[in-house]
Design a protein around this motif. Structure first.
Motif, PDB file in Angstrom:
ATOM      1  N   SER A  81      12.766  -6.639  -6.652  1.00 19.58           N
ATOM      2  CA  SER A  81      11.373  -6.993  -6.895  1.00 19.58           C
ATOM      3  C   SER A  81      10.500  -6.342  -5.815  1.00 19.58           C
ATOM      4  CB  SER A  81      11.183  -8.515  -6.892  1.00 19.58           C
ATOM      5  OG  SER A  81      11.525  -9.049  -5.609  1.00 19.58           O
ATOM      6  N   GLU A  82       9.205  -6.377  -6.023  1.00 20.51           N
ATOM      7  CA  GLU A  82       8.267  -5.862  -5.034  1.00 20.51           C
ATOM      8  C   GLU A  82       6.967  -6.647  -5.133  1.00 20.51           C
ATOM      9  OE1 GLU A  82       6.236  -2.050  -7.016  1.00 20.51           O
ATOM     10  OE2 GLU A  82       8.431  -1.816  -6.783  1.00 20.51           O
ATOM     11  N   LYS A  83       6.266  -6.733  -3.955  1.00 22.25           N
ATOM     12  CA  LYS A  83       5.077  -7.557  -3.932  1.00 22.25           C
ATOM     13  C   LYS A  83       4.184  -7.150  -2.769  1.00 22.25           C
ATOM     14  CE  LYS A  83       3.626 -12.423  -4.054  1.00 22.25           C
ATOM     15  NZ  LYS A  83       4.073 -13.826  -3.970  1.00 22.25           N
ATOM     16  N   GLN A  84       2.858  -7.285  -2.951  1.00 15.12           N
ATOM     17  CA  GLN A  84       1.897  -7.032  -1.899  1.00 15.12           C
ATOM     18  C   GLN A  84       1.748  -8.293  -1.043  1.00 15.12           C
ATOM     19  OE1 GLN A  84      -0.043  -4.504  -0.918  1.00 15.12           O
ATOM     20  NE2 GLN A  84       0.357  -2.959  -2.510  1.00 15.12           N
ATOM     21  N   VAL A  85       1.956  -8.140   0.249  1.00 10.72           N
ATOM     22  CA  VAL A  85       1.810  -9.257   1.177  1.00 10.72           C
ATOM     23  C   VAL A  85       0.951  -8.785   2.349  1.00 10.72           C
ATOM     24  CG1 VAL A  85       2.962 -10.912   2.693  1.00 10.72           C
ATOM     25  CG2 VAL A  85       4.056 -10.219   0.541  1.00 10.72           C
ATOM     26  N   GLY A  86      -0.235  -9.382   2.493  1.00  6.93           N
ATOM     27  CA  GLY A  86      -1.107  -9.017   3.606  1.00  6.93           C
ATOM     28  C   GLY A  86      -1.496  -7.552   3.611  1.00  6.93           C
ATOM     29  N   GLY A  87      -1.694  -6.995   2.429  1.00  8.08           N
ATOM     30  CA  GLY A  87      -2.090  -5.586   2.334  1.00  8.08           C
ATOM     31  C   GLY A  87      -0.938  -4.614   2.453  1.00  8.08           C
ATOM     32  N   GLU A  88       0.288  -5.128   2.595  1.00  5.63           N
ATOM     33  CA  GLU A  88       1.464  -4.271   2.701  1.00  5.63           C
ATOM     34  C   GLU A  88       2.370  -4.494   1.494  1.00  5.63           C
ATOM     35  OE1 GLU A  88       1.963  -2.024   4.883  1.00  5.63           O
ATOM     36  OE2 GLU A  88       0.351  -2.496   6.298  1.00  5.63           O
ATOM     37  N   LEU A  89       2.927  -3.402   1.007  1.00  7.72           N
ATOM     38  CA  LEU A  89       3.854  -3.484  -0.126  1.00  7.72           C
ATOM     39  C   LEU A  89       5.271  -3.654   0.395  1.00  7.72           C
ATOM     40  CD1 LEU A  89       4.415  -3.269  -3.176  1.00  7.72           C
ATOM     41  CD2 LEU A  89       4.608  -0.779  -2.867  1.00  7.72           C
ATOM     42  N   TRP A  90       5.941  -4.720  -0.088  1.00 11.92           N
ATOM     43  CA  TRP A  90       7.316  -4.985   0.319  1.00 11.92           C
ATOM     44  C   TRP A  90       8.242  -4.868  -0.898  1.00 11.92           C
ATOM     45  CZ3 TRP A  90       9.269  -6.349   5.204  1.00 11.92           C
ATOM     46  CH2 TRP A  90       8.312  -6.499   6.209  1.00 11.92           C
ATOM     47  N   TYR A  91       9.416  -4.274  -0.644  1.00 11.00           N
ATOM     48  CA  TYR A  91      10.477  -4.202  -1.650  1.00 11.00           C
ATOM     49  C   TYR A  91      11.525  -5.244  -1.287  1.00 11.00           C
ATOM     50  CZ  TYR A  91       8.392   0.320  -2.787  1.00 11.00           C
ATOM     51  OH  TYR A  91       7.527   1.309  -3.132  1.00 11.00           O
ATOM     52  N   ALA A  92      12.138  -5.873  -2.284  1.00  9.24           N
ATOM     53  CA  ALA A  92      13.099  -6.949  -1.986  1.00  9.24           C
ATOM     54  C   ALA A  92      14.267  -6.895  -2.955  1.00  9.24           C
ATOM     55  CB  ALA A  92      12.410  -8.300  -2.065  1.00  9.24           C
ATOM     56  N   PHE A  93      15.402  -7.433  -2.478  1.00  7.68           N
ATOM     57  CA  PHE A  93      16.559  -7.640  -3.360  1.00  7.68           C
ATOM     58  C   PHE A  93      17.115  -9.022  -3.042  1.00  7.68           C
ATOM     59  CE2 PHE A  93      21.141  -7.648  -4.173  1.00  7.68           C
ATOM     60  CZ  PHE A  93      21.136  -7.344  -5.533  1.00  7.68           C
ATOM     61  N   GLY A  94      17.166  -9.868  -4.060  1.00  6.00           N
ATOM     62  CA  GLY A  94      17.668 -11.233  -3.877  1.00  6.00           C
ATOM     63  C   GLY A  94      19.034 -11.411  -4.503  1.00  6.00           C
ATOM     64  N   MET A 106      16.832  -9.593   0.953  1.00  5.85           N
ATOM     65  CA  MET A 106      16.652  -8.423   1.810  1.00  5.85           C
ATOM     66  C   MET A 106      15.265  -7.847   1.553  1.00  5.85           C
ATOM     67  SD  MET A 106      19.514  -8.469   3.319  1.00  5.85           S
ATOM     68  CE  MET A 106      19.185  -7.043   4.318  1.00  5.85           C
ATOM     69  N   LEU A 107      14.563  -7.441   2.635  1.00 11.39           N
ATOM     70  CA  LEU A 107      13.180  -6.973   2.523  1.00 11.39           C
ATOM     71  C   LEU A 107      12.991  -5.644   3.263  1.00 11.39           C
ATOM     72  CD1 LEU A 107      11.888 -10.478   3.354  1.00 11.39           C
ATOM     73  CD2 LEU A 107      11.174  -9.331   1.268  1.00 11.39           C
ATOM     74  N   GLN A 108      12.214  -4.757   2.639  1.00 14.58           N
ATOM     75  CA  GLN A 108      11.854  -3.468   3.267  1.00 14.58           C
ATOM     76  C   GLN A 108      10.378  -3.185   3.004  1.00 14.58           C
ATOM     77  OE1 GLN A 108      14.348  -0.311   1.872  1.00 14.58           O
ATOM     78  NE2 GLN A 108      16.142  -0.953   3.065  1.00 14.58           N
ATOM     79  N   GLU A 109       9.648  -2.790   4.071  1.00 10.31           N
ATOM     80  CA  GLU A 109       8.237  -2.465   3.929  1.00 10.31           C
ATOM     81  C   GLU A 109       8.086  -1.036   3.396  1.00 10.31           C
ATOM     82  OE1 GLU A 109       4.153  -2.466   6.628  1.00 10.31           O
ATOM     83  OE2 GLU A 109       6.017  -3.303   7.452  1.00 10.31           O
ATOM     84  N   ASP A 110       7.034  -0.815   2.589  1.00  8.84           N
ATOM     85  CA  ASP A 110       6.840   0.504   1.970  1.00  8.84           C
ATOM     86  C   ASP A 110       6.533   1.589   2.996  1.00  8.84           C
ATOM     87  OD1 ASP A 110       6.477   2.179  -0.457  1.00  8.84           O
ATOM     88  OD2 ASP A 110       4.421   2.297   0.291  1.00  8.84           O
ATOM     89  N   ASP A 111       5.882   1.247   4.117  1.00  8.12           N
ATOM     90  CA  ASP A 111       5.586   2.253   5.143  1.00  8.12           C
ATOM     91  C   ASP A 111       6.857   2.941   5.614  1.00  8.12           C
ATOM     92  OD1 ASP A 111       2.966   1.699   4.950  1.00  8.12           O
ATOM     93  OD2 ASP A 111       2.802   0.543   6.816  1.00  8.12           O
TER      94      ASP A 111
END
Length: 408
Positions: A81-94, A106-111
């Motif tokens: 999944s992916e979601k915008q949090v505080g202006g940052e795009l995060w990728y996740a796998f649950g 698990m979380l990874q920031e798009d930057d």
């Protein structure tokens, strides 16, 4: 490139989630009872861009890294999944371990991913852009090297004259070119033999016909002079037909000669040859009520052959006399490196410029005496003398133009 990078990191998150889930299952008794946050070590710029969160089945956070989005901002979702949090795009796998009532996110920031995408793109594209011109040049050079023999052969073919049947020299050519040259040489030899047989037949047939036709003409003329008017009416058409055959044979002999190159080209006075032709055909022109309007200088030097040039002008002038309107004049003019022979034609006179030099082609002027070989002879003579001929038909004037090569 972007898709491949995302696929790589998605696979990495999946592997990490499986590893953490397995460790949680084995060491469940060691897991903290309250929420525990692992502080950052500030050892790497990417440290806070990679995070994870461990939860129980009720959604209570057991363990998380500093900088990870709160559970309220980024809820657990099984799979990717992916979601915008505080202006940052995060990728996740649950990953949900139902048996142990535990789950891993698990979380990874798009930057983090974007920077790697850019680095990989630069590292891949720039070397290609630097090497591409060299590779293109190398490909062009290789193709030219491989086809250089074909290019030389093509150049030889372009510069080969229509009557040149000499074989191509087989030098240090590639096997493919050598095969083509051998085939071309075989083909040229066959064409030359066919052409020689045709010329020999025309010349031999014309020579064989000359004597019996001359004898037949002489006998008809003799009988015509000692015959009654009734017999003359019968003999005259035969004599006319014989005369036409004699002229046809002479034209065929001229054509055979015109298809062979002259022995040697040398400097001659073209004006003198032209004046001789005009004098020789003056009586024929006068009998049709035609006159000359000649503008010929005393000297007009060109590299040529006198006998071939005489035949060329004789046939061109003969054509002008045949088709000129009775009572008109024939214009002959020498201008710089060109000679013009022009005559007036009837308004209904049809001339096909593209076919005018074909053998035996006479268009619709079948009532005019001739064999249709005159201009074909002129064309062949022009090729042997290396001069250019052109025809022009404007309104009621037809012009034959000879252009000499001033570079000779």
């Amino acid at each position: 490139m972007s898709h491949e990078v995302d696929e790589l990191f998605d696979a990495e998150m999946l592997q990490q989630a499986k590893t953490l889930s397995a460790l949680m299952a084995v060491n469940s008794e060691l897991m903290p009872e309250s929420t525990t946050t692992i502080a950052s070590l500030d050892a790497h710029t990417y440290e806070d861009k990679l995070s994870y969160r461990l939860e129980n089945s009720s959604g209570d956070v057991i363990l998380q890294t500093e900088g990870a989005p709160d559970a309220v901002d980024f809820e657990f979702v099984p799979g990717f999944s992916e979601k915008q949090v505080g202006g940052e795009l995060w990728y996740a796998f649950g990953l949900d371990n139902t048996a142990k009532q535990q789950r891993v996110l698990m979380l990874q920031e798009d930057d983090f991913r974007s920077e790697l995408r850019m680095d990989l793109t630069i590292d891949t594209v720039i070397p290609i852009m630097l090497i591409l011109p060299f590779m293109l040049w190398l490909g062009w050079w290789t193709i030219n090297q491989n086809f250089s023999s074909f290019n030389r052969l093509a150049a030889e073919l372009r510069h080969k004259s229509a009557d040149d049947y000499t074989a191509f020299v087989e030098g240090n050519d590639r096997e493919e070119v050598a095969v083509v040259k051998r085939s071309l040489n075989h083909y040229l030899n066959r064409i030359e033999q066919t052409f020689l047989r045709e010329k020999r037949f025309s010349a031999d047939a014309a020579h064989e016909l000359r004597t019996p036709l001359a004898s037949l003409k002489a006998q008809l003329q003799s009988r015509l002079g000692n015959s009654t008017s009734e017999q003359q009416d019968e003999l005259q058409p035969l004599l006319d037909s014989t005369e036409r055959l004699v002229k046809l044979v002479e034209s065929l002999l001229q054509l055979s000669k015109a298809e062979l190159p002259p022995e040697q080209l040398k400097q001659i006075n073209v004006a003198s040859v032209l004046r001789q032709v005009l004098a020789d055909q003056y009586s024929t022109a006068e009998s049709k009520g035609l006159s000359y309007d000649a503008r010929v200088p005393t000297v007009f030097q060109q590299t040529s052959d006198e006998s071939y040039l005489y035949l060329l002008f004789a046939n061109a002038l003969d054509n002008a006399i045949k088709y000129a309107v009775p009572g008109s004049h024939i214009g002959i003019e020498v201008s710089e490196n060109q000679i013009f022979v022009c005559n007036r034609v009837a308004a209904d006179h049809v001339i096909d410029i593209d076919r005018i030099t074909e053998r035996f082609y006479r268009g619709k002027q079948l009532d005019v005496e001739g064999s249709g070989l005159g201009l074909s002879i002129v064309k062949n003579l022009a090729e042997q003398l290396r001069v250019q001929i052109n025809f022009r038909h404007i309104d009621d004037e037809f012009c034959f133009i000879v252009t000499f090569d001033t570079d000779q």
